[in-house]
Design a protein around this motif. Structure first.
Motif, PDB file in Angstrom:
ATOM      1  N   PRO A 181       0.256   4.245   0.789  1.00  0.00           N
ATOM      2  CA  PRO A 181      -0.134   3.124  -0.068  1.00  0.00           C
ATOM      3  C   PRO A 181      -0.297   1.804   0.664  1.00  0.00           C
ATOM      4  O   PRO A 181      -0.919   0.884   0.133  1.00  0.00           O
ATOM      5  N   TYR A 182       0.242   1.704   1.869  1.00  0.00           N
ATOM      6  CA  TYR A 182       0.154   0.453   2.624  1.00  0.00           C
ATOM      7  C   TYR A 182      -0.453   0.667   4.016  1.00  0.00           C
ATOM      8  O   TYR A 182      -0.406  -0.222   4.859  1.00  0.00           O
ATOM      9  N   ALA A 183      -1.016   1.837   4.238  1.00  0.00           N
ATOM     10  CA  ALA A 183      -1.590   2.164   5.541  1.00  0.00           C
ATOM     11  C   ALA A 183      -2.993   1.573   5.679  1.00  0.00           C
ATOM     12  O   ALA A 183      -3.667   1.266   4.695  1.00  0.00           O
ATOM     13  N   ASP A 184      -3.439   1.430   6.923  1.00  0.00           N
ATOM     14  CA  ASP A 184      -4.813   0.994   7.169  1.00  0.00           C
ATOM     15  C   ASP A 184      -5.795   2.102   6.800  1.00  0.00           C
ATOM     16  O   ASP A 184      -5.497   3.291   6.960  1.00  0.00           O
ATOM     17  N   ILE A 185      -6.951   1.689   6.315  1.00  0.00           N
ATOM     18  CA  ILE A 185      -8.085   2.594   6.150  1.00  0.00           C
ATOM     19  C   ILE A 185      -8.869   2.540   7.455  1.00  0.00           C
ATOM     20  O   ILE A 185      -9.433   1.502   7.808  1.00  0.00           O
TER      21      ILE A 185
END
Length: 266
Positions: A93-97
């Motif tokens: 939910p807070y990772a980079d795309i």
């Protein structure tokens, strides 16, 4: 101090399973409900991953909101039109795309996703909601230029990290009516999508029932129900995503996710 699994088991009196799927489907959740156990842990120092790591299937619906179909000049389908994402698309939910550098038109799609709680085949609409384990947010990230180049959705929606989700699975008993939930997407603080799940054309009981007529739905399957209007594609107000853009998505009662876009070298 970060708690270990042994610490958690000692405090709660319940052994901690090795996976979320074991927790949801192999009796731990029911035991905790029966015992009325509560547990709190500060997440500082943890990396929050996707709530479910290896679903048997990830199924996304296309054109399932009246307003989104209208903005794309598409007739609303009378049944679920689906796209499969590989499980390698999942990210936290807070990772980079992480977007490949050859993509030129990267888009976002906030979606209400649900996780199947039991296997079903040929289930009726009346029984379908009983098969839902819980709900979460899913961003159905899409490379629009690849979508139109390929003439289909598979590669455009299936790249690594193109399915940020979470922040957790909210169990079905906590959501009285998923179709009433409000969905909001912001990009760099600017509101892009603002709708409710009432805008779905094919609703969750119909989705489950109709899909189950042709395929077995399994425990842990993630089914994402489509996106409302406001995506970048064909919008005169919004541009496609750029390196460094922050996407914040919130669904009422389910929490929020926040991901930053990072373009890799071409």
């Amino acid at each position: 101090m970060v708690a270990t699994m042994e610490d958690m088991a000692r405090q709660t009196g319940v052994p901690v399973p090795a996976s979320v799927k074991s927790f949801l489907f192999d009796g731990w959740l029911e035991e905790i409900r029966t015992k009325g156990i509560s547990y709190e842990q500060n997440l500082d120092g943890f990396t929050v991953l996707a709530p479910i790591d290896a679903p048997p299937k990830i199924i996304c619906l296309a054109f399932n909101y009246y307003d989104h179909a209208s903005e794309q000049n598409v007739t609303v389908p009378d049944g679920p039109v689906i796209v499969f994402k590989p499980r390698t698309a999942l990210t936290g939910p807070y990772a980079d795309i992480r977007c490949p550098g050859f993509v030129r038109e990267l888009d976002y799609e906030i979606e209400l996703a649900f996780v199947m709680g039991r296997e079903c085949r040929n289930v009726s609409e009346d029984e379908a909601m009983g098969a839902v384990a819980g709900y979460m947010i899913l961003n159905d990230v899409t490379a629009r230029d690849i979508q139109f180049k390929d003439g289909q959705f598979g590669r455009a929606k299936g790249m690594d990290t193109f399915a940020p989700c979470g922040p957790w699975i909210t169990t079905a008993d906590e959501i009285a009516d998923p179709h009433s939930l409000k969905l909001v997407t912001k990009v760099n603080g600017q509101t892009r999508q603002d709708a409710t799940a009432a805008g779905m054309s094919v609703r969750i009981p119909q989705i489950i029932s109709r899909l189950s007529r042709g395929m077995t739905l399994e425990r842990g399957d993630v089914i994402s129900t489509g996106t409302p209007a406001g995506v970048a594609l064909k919008s005169s107000r919004f541009g496609f995503l750029k390196d460094g853009d922050r996407i914040d998505m919130e669904i009422q009662g389910l929490g929020a996710i926040s991901n930053v876009v990072r373009f890799d070298d071409p």
